[in-house]
Scaffold this active site. Structure first.
Site, PDB file in Angstrom:
ATOM      1  N   CYS A 166      10.798  30.620   1.692  1.00 36.34           N
ATOM      2  CA  CYS A 166      11.681  31.279   2.345  1.00 36.34           C
ATOM      3  C   CYS A 166      12.861  30.659   3.125  1.00 36.34           C
ATOM      4  O   CYS A 166      13.992  31.281   3.285  1.00 36.34           O
ATOM      5  CB  CYS A 166      11.144  32.297   3.487  1.00 36.34           C
ATOM      6  N   HIS A 306      15.754  34.630  11.281  1.00 37.46           N
ATOM      7  CA  HIS A 306      15.102  35.008  10.095  1.00 37.46           C
ATOM      8  C   HIS A 306      14.285  36.310  10.069  1.00 37.46           C
ATOM      9  O   HIS A 306      14.407  36.910   8.935  1.00 37.46           O
ATOM     10  CB  HIS A 306      13.764  33.819  10.154  1.00 37.46           C
ATOM     11  N   GLU A 317       9.437  33.854  16.664  1.00 39.10           N
ATOM     12  CA  GLU A 317      10.874  33.426  16.580  1.00 39.10           C
ATOM     13  C   GLU A 317      11.575  33.591  17.896  1.00 39.10           C
ATOM     14  O   GLU A 317      12.496  32.997  18.599  1.00 39.10           O
ATOM     15  CB  GLU A 317      11.558  34.314  15.638  1.00 39.10           C
ATOM     16  N   LYS A 338      18.174  41.403   7.352  1.00 35.80           N
ATOM     17  CA  LYS A 338      17.094  41.715   6.711  1.00 35.80           C
ATOM     18  C   LYS A 338      16.733  43.115   6.802  1.00 35.80           C
ATOM     19  O   LYS A 338      16.124  43.799   5.829  1.00 35.80           O
ATOM     20  CB  LYS A 338      15.858  40.896   6.765  1.00 35.80           C
ATOM     21  N   HIS A 343      14.048  41.127   2.377  1.00 34.94           N
ATOM     22  CA  HIS A 343      13.764  39.657   2.167  1.00 34.94           C
ATOM     23  C   HIS A 343      14.059  39.096   0.854  1.00 34.94           C
ATOM     24  O   HIS A 343      13.333  39.353  -0.149  1.00 34.94           O
ATOM     25  CB  HIS A 343      12.380  39.557   2.695  1.00 34.94           C
ATOM     26  N   PHE A 402       6.816  30.185   4.195  1.00 33.80           N
ATOM     27  CA  PHE A 402       5.436  29.897   3.961  1.00 33.80           C
ATOM     28  C   PHE A 402       5.331  28.214   3.703  1.00 33.80           C
ATOM     29  O   PHE A 402       6.287  27.619   3.212  1.00 33.80           O
ATOM     30  CB  PHE A 402       5.130  30.553   2.583  1.00 33.80           C
TER      31      PHE A 402
END
Length: 414
Positions: A166, A306, A317, A338, A343, A402
């Site tokens: 990501c 994010h 976050e 998003k 995403h 990830f």
């Protein structure tokens, strides 16, 4: 000698727009592009929604039929955004930039996912392999988007394919910033592309407990909402042209913003879960802020978060922002776009960096839609539901992938 770095071109392909004006208009008006998947049967899939690129004709973006026929969608998407961004920038190799000084940093989280699924299905039917396409490998490898873009635009400098899930395209932009800053290129085509909303992709991410099971597509991507249950997979690409500032000024280019900082860290903690205390994510942001010369007495900050809408990410976050900014975190304008475009995996960082740059230029903070029940642990200003006007002069776009990959890019208004 360190050089200043300008953003001189943008291109985007997404479920809320296949060009920058449409994308920005929908973003600021809170339009959700997530919908039911109709491209293939979803009866047996646990998840039936996604952010699909639609009403898209590759021939409108400088591609011919033979090229389109041979490429995976992730490469076609990347080429469409690169075509937009290069036209926007006005750069032409051999005319106003030497081909050897034009580089390409375009990544993909997975690469030719659709090609992989198709060819594996053929192999399972006939293990002799005789029906496997001779173009299988050069079509599916994740560096092919960047390679094809370099061919198209005669970019003979470095061609780098970064793969950090990501965080892929945020790292691509950050590393491109470093390369221009320290004189390794005069301009770089930077960003990312992914096409993951195929049956195998949906099944894989759903079984990893990453995707929301919400059935209403317009109320499924819920960053920082108490009732969030995972992210919504989406397709697309985004490209940003980074250029030596003086080179851009000399040729009269439009400058959207200046790139002023880049942080990169690793959680070194877990394959899919973020480090829960937010410390490594905060360090990534702090590095970008330090390079940007952040001054709490004069800077008005926008952060494109994010903000995936997973239970773990959004709380972590929020902790990271508080660690990086201290009490100033409560003064930051923050949003997760998003909530509208889903995403986009390897393209997520680049499309969100484009949104950050446009927010600085236009003085408008895009909203986090569907934020009707905020999580008490996510108590910062996440710009709920409607865009707001704000004269922001420093913008951050961060991504956490990830594998624990963290990246943050900082921009200043010009």
């Amino acid at each position: 000698m360190e050089r200043r770095v300008a953003v001189t071109g943008l291109g985007v392909l997404s479920c809320i727009g296949n060009d920058i004006p449409t994308f920005w208009n929908n973003l600021t008006n809170g339009v959700c592009g997530i919908d039911y998947i109709t491209e293939y049967p979803t009866d047996n899939l646990a998840v039936k929604i996604g952010g699909m690129v639609r009403n898209f004709n590759p021939e409108d973006y400088g591609m011919d039929k033979p090229f389109i026929r041979k490429q995976d969608p992730f490469t076609i998407f990347a080429m469409a955004s690169a075509w937009q961004a290069m036209n926007d920038s006005g750069l032409v190799a051999g005319e106003n930039i030497a081909p050897e000084r034009l580089a390409t940093y375009v990544g993909s989280g997975i690469g030719g996912f659709q090609t992989i699924q198709r060819e594996v299905e053929k192999f399972m039917e006939d293990p002799s392999g005789k029906w496997i396409s001779p173009n299988f490998v050069p079509t599916m490898i994740s560096d092919m988007a960047g390679g094809q873009i370099a061919i198209k635009f005669n970019a003979r400098g470095s061609c780098i394919d970064i793969v950090t899930a990501c965080a892929t395209s945020t790292h691509s932009i950050g590393e491109a910033y470093r390369a221009v800053r320290y004189g390794f290129a005069d301009a770089i085509i930077a960003g990312g592309s992914d096409h993951c909303t195929i049956p195998l992709g949906i099944a894989g991410f759903a079984n990893a407990k990453a995707l929301t099971r919400e059935e209403n597509p317009k109320h499924a991507s819920l960053p920082f909402n108490r009732s969030r249950g995972g992210f919504v997979m989406a397709d697309g690409s985004a490209i940003m042209i980074l250029e030596d500032y003086e080179h851009a000024v000399a040729r009269g280019a439009h400058i959207y913003a200046e790139v002023v900082g880049y942080g990169s860290t690793c959680d070194a903690y877990h394959a899919t879960a973020p480090r829960p205390d937010g410390s490594t994510q905060a360090e990534c942001i702090r590095i970008a802020l330090e390079q940007a010369g952040f001054d709490p007495s004069s800077d008005n900050v926008y952060i494109n978060a994010h903000g995936t809408g997973t239970m773990l990410n959004d709380v972590t976050e929020t902790k990271a922002y508080k660690l990086a900014f201290g009490d100033f975190a409560y003064k930051c304008h923050i949003s997760s776009t998003k909530s509208m475009h889903g995403h986009m995996f390897g393209a997520a960082g680049a499309v969100e960096a484009a949104a950050t740059v446009l927010a600085l230029q236009e003085g408008v903070i895009p909203p986090t839609i569907n934020l009707d029940d905020p999580d008490p642990e996510c108590d910062l200003d996440y710009t709920p539901n409607k865009a707001v006007r704000a004269d922001v002069n420093l913008g951050l776009s961060d991504s956490f992938g990830f594998g624990g990959h963290n990246a943050c890019v900082a921009f200043r208004k010009v």
